[in-house]
Design a protein around this motif. Sequence first.
Motif, PDB file in Angstrom:
ATOM      1  N   GLU A 101      15.381  -3.128   8.442  1.00 32.37           N
ATOM      2  CA  GLU A 101      14.156  -3.756   7.962  1.00 32.37           C
ATOM      3  C   GLU A 101      13.649  -2.941   6.772  1.00 32.37           C
ATOM      4  O   GLU A 101      13.837  -1.718   6.731  1.00 32.37           O
ATOM      5  CB  GLU A 101      13.086  -3.809   9.044  1.00 32.37           C
ATOM      6  N   ILE A 102      13.038  -3.600   5.811  1.00 34.90           N
ATOM      7  CA  ILE A 102      12.627  -2.933   4.582  1.00 34.90           C
ATOM      8  C   ILE A 102      11.134  -2.605   4.635  1.00 34.90           C
ATOM      9  O   ILE A 102      10.305  -3.513   4.794  1.00 34.90           O
ATOM     10  CB  ILE A 102      12.903  -3.817   3.346  1.00 34.90           C
ATOM     11  N   PRO A 103      10.752  -1.343   4.526  1.00 35.34           N
ATOM     12  CA  PRO A 103       9.329  -1.004   4.491  1.00 35.34           C
ATOM     13  C   PRO A 103       8.627  -1.717   3.335  1.00 35.34           C
ATOM     14  O   PRO A 103       9.211  -1.908   2.266  1.00 35.34           O
ATOM     15  CB  PRO A 103       9.339   0.518   4.283  1.00 35.34           C
ATOM     16  N   SER A 104       7.375  -2.082   3.543  1.00 40.03           N
ATOM     17  CA  SER A 104       6.603  -2.756   2.495  1.00 40.03           C
ATOM     18  C   SER A 104       5.539  -1.816   1.931  1.00 40.03           C
ATOM     19  O   SER A 104       4.445  -2.230   1.589  1.00 40.03           O
ATOM     20  CB  SER A 104       5.946  -4.024   3.045  1.00 40.03           C
ATOM     21  N   TYR A 105       5.881  -0.559   1.833  1.00 42.99           N
ATOM     22  CA  TYR A 105       4.934   0.438   1.348  1.00 42.99           C
ATOM     23  C   TYR A 105       5.680   1.604   0.712  1.00 42.99           C
ATOM     24  O   TYR A 105       6.867   1.826   0.971  1.00 42.99           O
ATOM     25  CB  TYR A 105       4.056   0.965   2.493  1.00 42.99           C
ATOM     26  N   THR A 106       4.981   2.338  -0.119  1.00 40.80           N
ATOM     27  CA  THR A 106       5.445   3.615  -0.659  1.00 40.80           C
ATOM     28  C   THR A 106       4.975   4.719   0.277  1.00 40.80           C
ATOM     29  O   THR A 106       3.883   4.634   0.844  1.00 40.80           O
ATOM     30  CB  THR A 106       4.839   3.857  -2.060  1.00 40.80           C
ATOM     31  N   HIS A 165      -4.552  -5.524   5.500  1.00 47.05           N
ATOM     32  CA  HIS A 165      -3.236  -4.908   5.318  1.00 47.05           C
ATOM     33  C   HIS A 165      -3.395  -3.396   5.370  1.00 47.05           C
ATOM     34  O   HIS A 165      -3.644  -2.750   4.375  1.00 47.05           O
ATOM     35  CB  HIS A 165      -2.627  -5.361   3.999  1.00 47.05           C
ATOM     36  N   ASN A 166      -3.277  -2.864   6.576  1.00 45.08           N
ATOM     37  CA  ASN A 166      -3.704  -1.488   6.782  1.00 45.08           C
ATOM     38  C   ASN A 166      -2.727  -0.667   7.612  1.00 45.08           C
ATOM     39  O   ASN A 166      -3.127   0.267   8.273  1.00 45.08           O
ATOM     40  CB  ASN A 166      -5.077  -1.472   7.455  1.00 45.08           C
ATOM     41  N   SER A 167      -1.463  -1.020   7.569  1.00 42.87           N
ATOM     42  CA  SER A 167      -0.511  -0.244   8.350  1.00 42.87           C
ATOM     43  C   SER A 167       0.816  -0.125   7.622  1.00 42.87           C
ATOM     44  O   SER A 167       1.193  -0.997   6.839  1.00 42.87           O
ATOM     45  CB  SER A 167      -0.280  -0.906   9.721  1.00 42.87           C
ATOM     46  N   ALA A 168       1.489   0.980   7.896  1.00 41.42           N
ATOM     47  CA  ALA A 168       2.793   1.224   7.293  1.00 41.42           C
ATOM     48  C   ALA A 168       3.854   0.546   8.142  1.00 41.42           C
ATOM     49  O   ALA A 168       4.301   1.096   9.152  1.00 41.42           O
ATOM     50  CB  ALA A 168       3.051   2.729   7.207  1.00 41.42           C
ATOM     51  N   ASP A 169       4.238  -0.678   7.759  1.00 42.33           N
ATOM     52  CA  ASP A 169       5.228  -1.392   8.544  1.00 42.33           C
ATOM     53  C   ASP A 169       6.242  -2.091   7.647  1.00 42.33           C
ATOM     54  O   ASP A 169       6.348  -1.778   6.463  1.00 42.33           O
ATOM     55  CB  ASP A 169       4.559  -2.371   9.517  1.00 42.33           C
ATOM     56  N   THR A 198      -0.166 -15.214   8.805  1.00 39.94           N
ATOM     57  CA  THR A 198       1.262 -15.207   9.105  1.00 39.94           C
ATOM     58  C   THR A 198       1.934 -14.061   8.374  1.00 39.94           C
ATOM     59  O   THR A 198       1.782 -13.914   7.168  1.00 39.94           O
ATOM     60  CB  THR A 198       1.919 -16.530   8.682  1.00 39.94           C
ATOM     61  N   ARG A 199       2.662 -13.248   9.122  1.00 44.70           N
ATOM     62  CA  ARG A 199       3.385 -12.138   8.510  1.00 44.70           C
ATOM     63  C   ARG A 199       4.873 -12.329   8.756  1.00 44.70           C
ATOM     64  O   ARG A 199       5.293 -12.724   9.837  1.00 44.70           O
ATOM     65  CB  ARG A 199       2.914 -10.795   9.070  1.00 44.70           C
ATOM     66  N   LEU A 200       5.640 -12.065   7.731  1.00 45.01           N
ATOM     67  CA  LEU A 200       7.092 -12.201   7.810  1.00 45.01           C
ATOM     68  C   LEU A 200       7.751 -10.843   7.679  1.00 45.01           C
ATOM     69  O   LEU A 200       7.199  -9.918   7.077  1.00 45.01           O
ATOM     70  CB  LEU A 200       7.609 -13.092   6.673  1.00 45.01           C
ATOM     71  N   GLY A 252       0.810  -1.208   0.000  1.00 46.13           N
ATOM     72  CA  GLY A 252       0.000   0.000   0.000  1.00 46.13           C
ATOM     73  C   GLY A 252       0.847   1.263   0.000  1.00 46.13           C
ATOM     74  O   GLY A 252       2.065   1.216  -0.188  1.00 46.13           O
ATOM     75  N   ILE A 253       0.165   2.389   0.216  1.00 45.14           N
ATOM     76  CA  ILE A 253       0.810   3.704   0.219  1.00 45.14           C
ATOM     77  C   ILE A 253       0.472   4.415   1.520  1.00 45.14           C
ATOM     78  O   ILE A 253      -0.696   4.469   1.933  1.00 45.14           O
ATOM     79  CB  ILE A 253       0.331   4.568  -0.971  1.00 45.14           C
ATOM     80  N   ASN A 254       1.487   4.956   2.162  1.00 43.91           N
ATOM     81  CA  ASN A 254       1.283   5.751   3.368  1.00 43.91           C
ATOM     82  C   ASN A 254       1.305   7.232   2.996  1.00 43.91           C
ATOM     83  O   ASN A 254       2.272   7.718   2.415  1.00 43.91           O
ATOM     84  CB  ASN A 254       2.381   5.458   4.390  1.00 43.91           C
TER      85      ASN A 254
END
Length: 482
Positions: A232-237, A121-125, A470-472, A76-78
């Motif tokens: 850690e690598i963000p999973s969002y733009t 999937h609703n958070s910038a993590d 499960t989240r990795l 997603g996008i933050n």
Amino acid sequence: MKKFIIVGSGTSGLIAASMIKKTWKNKVQVSVIYDSKKKNIGVGESTTPIVHLLVENYLKGLYDLLGKTSTTLKVGINFKNWIPGKEYFHGFPELDWQESDGYPSALYTIINERYNGGVLHNSADTTVPTNYYRKLNALHIDTQEFSEYVHDLIKDQVDFIDDIVEEVHSDGKNITGLTCRDSGRLEADYYIDCSGFDAILLRELNPEWNDISDILPLDRAIPQQVPYEFDEIPSYTQAEATKNGWIWKIPIGNRYGTGYVYSSKFTTDEEARKDYNNWLKDNFNTELKTDKIIPYKPGYYTDHWIGNCLAVGLSSGFVEPLESTGIHIIVNQVETFIKYNLSLKGLEYNKKRCNSLNRTLYKEIIEFICLHYNTRREDSDFWKYMSSNQTEWIQNFAEKCKQEFLSSDDIGEDKVFWTVDSYIQVANGLDMFDHDSIKQFLDLQPDKEDIIERSNSFNQELEHSKKTVTRLSHKEFLSNFR
């Protein structure tokens, strides 16, 4: 055998070549004319989930791409500071959770005041769900690296010609040939214009241009890569609003791709560079190191398929990078061209259908991007302009959100890009909903009691799914392929 000539080997040219060759195989001969001295613009490094169609159906699959490039995943996008001091997240919803019994899934959480966007999937993590590859294949890519990857996949199937087009020949209705500096005159049955903003083929056919700078005046971008070692690598733009535009931040490999998008009507290039430099110092303790400024005209051509010429990507138009629509448009345009031209006869009926669908796509993208600027900010001339020059659709949509809620039918068949939940996420993030009106909306529904019962059941199931999914670590997930 039909001959295709594609002008340009950037992202759009290579995607078009791979999709056309994969579809028609030995029925077509595909040549790509490119200038090896020119590199990709490198703005569109973030995608929408449509990239899954491209990667799985026309390339070699997600895992191969992850293993051979520095591509990362995107859920997603933050959005930061579009309302000053506030952030909200536009997450891609799980396909199974988008809609239930004619109501958007968000209704069931909003009426219980438990909505926070994106469903699962609703958070910038910095994590990704383990079933990511099945449902949420949006990506962050290095466009130069991605182009080299696609080139290697198709180089034995497509004729690549390192040359410069010096003249385009046309009878006003069709392209009749090209004259190249070294190769001389070349002719084909179809010409695919992937020459970028210049649109060197399509412009010879007198296309009508739709200027949208009155409603989306952003027309400049300054890109810069920032080396970065990720714990850690963000999973969002991230899209962060500034006083005269916004800045993107995209994690790729061992760097961030960043860039400042702004309007020359409200700030000078010098002022923009200063503002962007301050942001880079505040966020990365680094200075602006590029002199590159990418100017563009916001708008699109009424017809992107004229005669025997199809314009793809930037050659057909450009809105702006917000919501990462660039590759989505490319894939959609080529896929539609294929769908309505399987016979390769180029029928006028099919051209009109493709052009109509492309206009619908652009109009929806424009409306959705305009929605993001409904911030009611007035802390600069730019934001005052955006707040006072809203489209009629935005005004009506804002009234709808204020007075009622959105049903699935409110985002009708003319909307082909985003689901109703995406509209709800952005509108909710911009505080456009009145919760008393939502309750009134619920009271008017003939199946109100059923909705409440389904809401309770929905939220129980949602909470269970959030606990069991499960989240990795994003970085750990990617390490499996590299």
